[in-house]
Design an enzyme around this catalytic site. Structure first.
Site, mmCIF file in Angstrom:
data_model
loop_
_atom_site.group_PDB
_atom_site.id
_atom_site.type_symbol
_atom_site.label_atom_id
_atom_site.label_comp_id
_atom_site.label_asym_id
_atom_site.label_seq_id
_atom_site.Cartn_x
_atom_site.Cartn_y
_atom_site.Cartn_z
ATOM 1 N N ASP A 227 -54.225 -36.216 5.820
ATOM 2 C CA ASP A 227 -53.177 -37.227 5.851
ATOM 3 C C ASP A 227 -52.130 -36.791 6.873
ATOM 4 O O ASP A 227 -52.152 -35.641 7.341
ATOM 5 C CB ASP A 227 -52.554 -37.345 4.457
ATOM 6 C CG ASP A 227 -51.413 -38.345 4.402
ATOM 7 O OD1 ASP A 227 -51.522 -39.401 5.042
ATOM 8 O OD2 ASP A 227 -50.407 -38.053 3.734
ATOM 9 N N ASP B 4 -50.911 -35.109 0.372
ATOM 10 C CA ASP B 4 -49.797 -34.795 -0.528
ATOM 11 C C ASP B 4 -49.384 -35.937 -1.430
ATOM 12 O O ASP B 4 -48.501 -35.769 -2.266
ATOM 13 C CB ASP B 4 -48.573 -34.361 0.297
ATOM 14 C CG ASP B 4 -47.946 -35.534 1.035
ATOM 15 O OD1 ASP B 4 -46.699 -35.615 1.094
ATOM 16 O OD2 ASP B 4 -48.688 -36.385 1.558
ATOM 17 N N ASP C 210 -53.718 -40.238 -1.391
ATOM 18 C CA ASP C 210 -54.709 -39.300 -0.859
ATOM 19 C C ASP C 210 -55.673 -38.810 -1.937
ATOM 20 O O ASP C 210 -56.587 -38.044 -1.627
ATOM 21 C CB ASP C 210 -54.011 -38.088 -0.226
ATOM 22 C CG ASP C 210 -53.054 -38.486 0.881
ATOM 23 O OD1 ASP C 210 -53.424 -39.357 1.681
ATOM 24 O OD2 ASP C 210 -51.943 -37.929 0.938
#
Length: 1234
Positions: free
Chosen positions: A435, A867, A871
């Site tokens: 990400d 995080d 995700d």
């Protein structure tokens, strides 16, 4: 039993608690007719009415077993392993008359393994049981007989009225009724729920504010109609029926129970969970209890993952089974052939057992097969799985979790291995899916630039812009800002045209005013502290929202107070400079942001009665809802958005709409009806929002900077050198994603880049026609053409050694069609041949789809790191999931296999711990394979000398204890402490990591080499000792018998096998010497006792005094000296030739740095100390601490965590921490304090 009888004290009748029907009532609110309630109806403050529903109690249990199920369930879990099931079968066979060995031979090792595993399971479950007891017996105040009575959590029931005091934890999911704070507001900390330490505000409904005292609370007789228990932490659908009114409930009125993983620490108040803050106490009604609370329903295990090495190990075990079957079949066939009556001395003529009856040769073969199966059973390493589990557990809990190089001092966060199953997988990763926001960047948002009325404001230059400028060869000069410029955390903006009221002089000052008011009103931020600009603090759901409100404050629109229905803003006076005016805005409706809407709206009423809808959101959704006209402004703002994206900034569009009272009233009626719905409430609210979020007028756009984390570019560059390829999956615009990729060293100008985008003139033209079928078909064909063109162009570089690296950039819309079954092969082929891939504008589902595509299509080890909650699917789809414990909550961490605080810690996690774990476990597996095969083959060769009769060569106890006692500990020490090179060298030469990617240490070629050693050494053990013993005599002149020879052979086996382990080590420490020497010593102690003591129960009296007879002859010592030398000679020659002529990469590095014993710090990696970042300086200081020098390779042995023990003595600064494992360390020479 009902009512309060379950708490051992009857509940006295309370006023108004007459018998109540359990059927729900339908009442009206204005002109709105609410829907029929869902299946769950709760009668507050009335246990007898709730008893009919049989709601679950509040007691929780997280244990796997109870006193009755422990043995059956525990044994079932153990016998699910093929090896354990095999040994159970062999143990049963060994109890038959056809077994040449005593049942104890196989029962003892199996029992020891099962005992160890069951003790481990029992210990873990006992800890869970103690935690559950601590939780269930925590106390809380419950309303009883018009007063508060302290009861245990486990005695709570649905519908109870409870009181929670400041700093107390919530025992169940509670409906907030009243608070000691004004306006029914309470503050809660949800660090354990979402990882955010900032306080959240929950607000009670105005109708329940008065139920604060026990006298008033007894009068509360509300009825809650709500959804069934579910695991959605951030949603709640329900209504409160009170005084013939139906009031819709939202998550803002619900207080969630603390997570079960941390509840055990509540008693000692160590862990911060979902607790009450800055509020004397609150009163609430229990909605969900025990295992039906939202948090407990989220307490499920992460999907089980098995490492690639374990799957390969299964194949090796199958190969051993095949070998075992072949050995048994060969012996059985030999027995069938050998059995013949011509051997008269065998007495096979009459009264012969079936196993030796020449007339029944087929039966002889079958029975001999069973006999040899028990005899050769040691070829399967029964203790292998237990040893590997022990090694992995210690690696994760002691080495990874306590590595100071992965400790983030700023947030006091160490690395965390949430599972020990995948340690070695970290050493074989080839693809990383990452990400962007909060993973590569800090997720610390700062207001940087904006566009208002077609004009750009803000003069700063981002890190991305500086990088782009430098790539063009233009020297960047530092921008000097004025001394009176405004600068605070979250606001990094300078432009004299807007600051300190200068915006009033702008030609578009009306647009500026509307822009600032939108920032100050359209949000859900909560102010905290003094109502002054210098001291106030904002609690926001996201860093972006806090940055926007801070910007409004600095522009002169200071939001300082919020009530459930009002927002108060101190505005700079428009007409007179320096004057302020407190203005209150009535908040009528809030249309909240979610990942589907990608926007947030607020309907407010000005003091003069003006009705306005303010909306902020992603440019794609805002532009779709703009009214006609203002084309020039819209086009200019779109150009500005592209500029902001190119600078790596996060953008939002701001718009508004004036509402007519009649239009609003009509719409609000639909909104209230949707908000009161108990079915599909979210969907209906979204549909109602669409009715009013249209015909918007664009005000401008904001640009927020999210800087890269420290060390991200260098970390990515290092991991790229290690052969790891990066795929960045982000929701940002393509321009932003590309520039972030440049800043992270994922893309560079030397790369051949392929860009597949839906932002083309042809696609826009088709989209303007609005035919969805035509759009889908056209984009799919366009993506097909772009993929084919890119593949054709890239194919010329596939086999070229000196060609440029390839990079791919694709947006989410094209990715949707590229993931179609007809195109995914083309996408996969192109992506796998690219060094970096950037996917922008992707959804959480697409992240998981891309990860699964590479995982299943390429059959390579994948790692996902993120995080946020968006995700989670990507993290769970990969072989390894890494969660960043950042600012977007703990959802990613909870779903991950490993958790770290910063992206740069991947370098240590993969290149050091991952690589070491892979090499160590490969050695462990190969060594187990080697030692068991060598031991079993000596018995196999003996079979040829016994007419394939199944006569045993070794004593039963020798065979039983060989794996679990005499050779068990040294291999575990190797799995824990063997180290080829130091951590700084691992990071200096990341190319070494490629050996793991290529799986160089667990190939069938390596297995064949170890098998050759086993065969050769077994031949030496048997024939060398047999030949030497045939000419030897004891002190009385007698020849050595079977048990003399076998005892001598077993002694040589134990000594040789343990010494061979030292030859495979890269570093030899005192623990290696102690374990190897200790194992040999334990053998001699055992044989002294075993052969010196005899009892009537002994099966084999021939072992009596054997070792004493052997040790009284010189031939024993000569044999003990020569056999290990002869057995290990070939191994030694092979290792010499291999190291000299065919060295592994790490062996080359060893030779390069064999004299650099004391120069293992990172100074050679990152340059001079002046250039080191803070974490690298700490690593440098740690590296200078005293080490225990390896006797074998000259490399330092540094047990993780022991550095801080010597830090103070050596004058080095290492941050103190609670998980210091200095007690495990030792050093040869005490460091001299500076």
């Amino acid at each position: 039993m009902s009512g309060w009888e379950t708490v051992n004290e009857p509940l006295k009748s309370q006023p108004g608690s007459s018998s109540r029907r359990t059927v729900s009532r339908t009442v009206t609110l204005g002109r709105v007719q609410p829907q029929a309630p869902a299946l769950r109806t709760i009668f507050c403050n009335d246990r007898e009415a709730n008893f009919a529903h049989r709601y679950k109690g509040n007691s929780i249990s997280t244990t796997k077993y109870n006193i009755f199920t422990f043995l059956p369930k525990g044994l079932y879990e153990q016998f699910r392993r093929v090896a354990n099931l095999y040994f159970l079968m062999v143990s049963i066979l060994s109890a038959t008359p056809y077994s040449p060995v005593h049942p104890v031979t196989n029962m003892v090792p199996l029992s020891l393994v099962l005992l160890f595993s069951l003790i481990k399971e029992a210990f873990e479950d006992w800890q869970r049981f103690q935690n559950d007891n601590a939780i269930n017996n925590t106390l809380v105040d419950v309303l009883q007989a018009q007063g508060w009575k302290t009861l245990q959590w486990r005695k709570l029931q649905v519908g109870d009225i409870i009181r929670v005091k400041q700093d107390g934890f919530f025992p169940a999911d509670i409906l907030l009724l009243a608070s000691t704070n004004a306006d029914g507001v309470c503050y809660i900390e949800t660090a354990n729920l979402d990882g955010e330490t900032n306080l959240k505000i929950r607000k009670a409904l105005e109708k329940t504010w008065d139920y604060l005292t026990p006298e008033k609370a007894c009068e509360f007789k509300g009825e809650v109609q709500c959804e069934q228990p579910n695991n959605s932490l951030y949603t709640f659908t329900g209504n409160l029926v009170i005084n013939n009114q139906t009031l819709p409930l939202s998550p803002n009125q619900i207080l969630l129970r603390v997570f079960s993983e941390c509840l055990s620490s509540i008693v000692s108040n160590v862990v911060k969970g979902c607790s009450l803050k800055n509020t004397d106490f609150i009163v609430g009604a229990v909605i969900f209890t025990g295992h039906e609370t939202k948090v407990m329903m989220n307490s499920m295990n992460v999907p089980s993952k098995r490492s690639t090495l374990e799957r390969r190990l299964d194949k090796l075990i199958l190969a051993l089974f095949s070998t075992l079957f072949s050995m048994c079949l060969l012996g059985a066939m030999g027995s069938g052939i050998f059995i013949d009556r011509k051997y008269f001395y065998l007495g096979l003529r009459q009264n012969v057992e079936d196993q030796f009856n020449p007339s029944k040769r087929f039966l002889v073969i079958i029975l001999t097969m069973l006999t040899l199966l028990t005899l050769y059973s040691t070829i399967i390493p029964i203790s292998l799985y237990v040893s590997i589990e022990t090694i992995k557990f210690i690696q994760s809990s002691q080495f990874i979790n306590k590595d100071l190089n992965m400790y983030h001092a700023e947030t006091n966060t160490p690395a965390s291995a949430r599972t020990s199953n995948l340690n070695e997988e970290l050493g074989q990763v080839e693809y990383i899916f990452s990400d962007k926001t909060g993973t590569l960047t800090r997720n610390l948002m700062e207001f940087f630039k904006c566009s208002i009325g077609g004009e750009i404001y803000g003069t700063g230059m981002t890190e991305i812009e500086k990088g782009v400028t430098e790539r063009k060869g233009i020297k960047v000069q530092e921008v000097q800002t004025s001394n009176d410029s405004v600068r605070e955390k979250g606001f990094n903006f300078y432009d004299g045209r807007l600051l300190r009221g200068a915006w009033r002089n702008e030609p578009n000052h009306d647009a500026c005013k509307e822009f600032f008011r939108c920032l100050a009103i359209c949000h859900t931020v909560l102010p905290e502290g003094d109502e002054s600009p210098a001291k106030i603090k904002y609690q926001a759901a996201s860093p972006d929202e806090a940055a926007l409100v801070l910007a409004a404050k600095n522009f002169g629109f200071f939001f300082y107070r919020r009530t459930p229905s009002m927002i108060y803003v101190r505005e700079s006076h428009v007409e007179r400079m320096g004057k302020t005016q407190d203005t209150s805005y009535e908040i009528l409706n809030v249309l909240e942001f979610n990942s589907t809407r990608k926007r947030q709206s607020v309907v407010c009423r000005y003091p003069d009665g003006r009705l306005v809808l303010y909306c902020k959101g992603a440019d794609t959704v805002i532009y779709e809802r703009l009214g006609s006209g203002n084309d020039a402004l819209n086009k200019a703002t779109r150009d500005h958005l592209e500029q902001f994206g190119s600078a790596g900034l996060r953008t939002l569009c701001l718009a508004y709409r004036d509402l007519a009272p009649d239009l609003y009233e009509s719409w609000n009626e639909k909104f209230i009806k949707a908000k009161s719905s108990l079915r599909d409430r979210e969907k209906k609210l979204d549909e109602v929002a669409e009715l009013i979020e249209k015909e918007l007028i664009l005000i401008g756009a904001t640009a927020i900077e999210d800087k890269l984390q420290e060390g991200v570019p260098s970390c990515i560059q290092t991991l790229s050198r290690a052969g790891i390829k990066f795929w960045v999956l982000t929701g940002d615009k393509m321009e932003t994603a590309i520039n972030i990729a440049y800043a992270c060293n994922l893309l560079n100008n030397e790369m051949k880049q392929f860009i597949i985008s839906s932002e083309t003139d042809a696609i826009r033209e088709v989209e303007e026609r609005g035919d969805q079928t035509e759009i889908a078909h056209f984009i799919k064909e366009d993506v097909r053409k772009q993929l084919k063109q890119s593949l054709d162009e890239a194919s010329q570089y596939f086999c070229a050694r000196s060609g440029p690296k390839l990079g791919l950039v694709i947006d989410g819309k094209c990715l949707t069609y590229a993931l179609d079954s007809s195109l995914r092969i083309m996408l996969l082929t192109l992506g796998l041949n690219c060094a970096s891939v950037v996917c922008c504008r992707v959804s959480p589902l697409q992240k998981a789809q891309v990860t699964s595509l590479v995982k299943k299509g390429a059959h390579k080890i994948t790692l996902s790191i993120g995080d946020g909650a968006n995700d989670v699917s990507m993290i769970q789809a990969a072989h390894i999931g890494i969660g960043i414990s950042g600012l977007e909550g703990m959802q990613a961490v909870m779903a991950s296999d490993f958790a770290i605080a910063q992206f740069r810690f991947l370098e240590d996690l993969l290149l050091v711990h991952g690589r070491w774990s892979y090499i160590r476990l490969c050695k462990v597996v190969m060594y187990f394979f080697y030692k068991n095969l060598a031991f079993t083959l000596t018995q196999f060769w003996f079979t040829f000398n016994t007419g394939f009769s199944g006569q045993r060569f070794y004593d039963d106890w020798f065979q039983s204890l060989y794996n679990v006692i005499f050779t068990a500990l040294p291999v575990i020490i190797v799995g824990l402490f063997d180290k080829d090179i130091s951590p700084p060298l691992s990071k200096k030469y990341p190319e070494l990591y490629k050996e793991g990617i290529r799986n160089k240490f667990f190939k069938w070629r390596v297995v064949a080499v170890w098998a050759f050693f086993s065969i050769y050494q077994s031949l030496v053990f048997f024939y060398f000792i047999s030949a030497f013993s045939s000419t030897s005599r004891d002190r009385s002149g007698k020849m050595f018998g079977l048990w003399d020879v076998s005892t001598m052979a077993f002694t040589c086996v134990v000594v040789t096998i343990n010494l061979r382990l030292l030859m495979m080590c890269n570093s030899i420490t005192r623990w290696h010497c102690i374990s190897v020497g200790g194992s040999i010593l334990v053998w001699f102690m055992f044989i002294f006792l075993y052969s010196g003591i005899t009892t009537p129960l002994d099966r084999n009296e021939n072992m009596y005094w054997v070792i004493y007879i052997l040790m009284s002859t010189p031939s024993f010592y000569v044999t003990l000296l020569l056999v290990p030398v002869a057995a290990l000679l070939v191994d030694f020659l092979y290792l010499c030739v291999q190291r000299w002529f065919f060295p592994y990469d790490y062996q080359i590095i060893q030779e390069m740095h064999k004299d650099d014993i004391h120069c293992t710090g990172p100074s050679g990696v990152v340059g001079s100390k002046q250039q080191l970042i803070a974490d690298e300086e700490r690593s440098n200081e740690i590296s200078q601490l005293p080490r225990e020098v390896s006797k074998h390779s000259g490399f330092a042995f540094d047990s993780p965590g022991y550095e801080s023990f010597f830090a103070s003595q050596s004058g080095k600064y290492v941050p103190p921490n609670a998980w210091d494992v200095a007690r495990r360390a030792s050093m040869r020479h005490k460091a001299t304090p500076k």
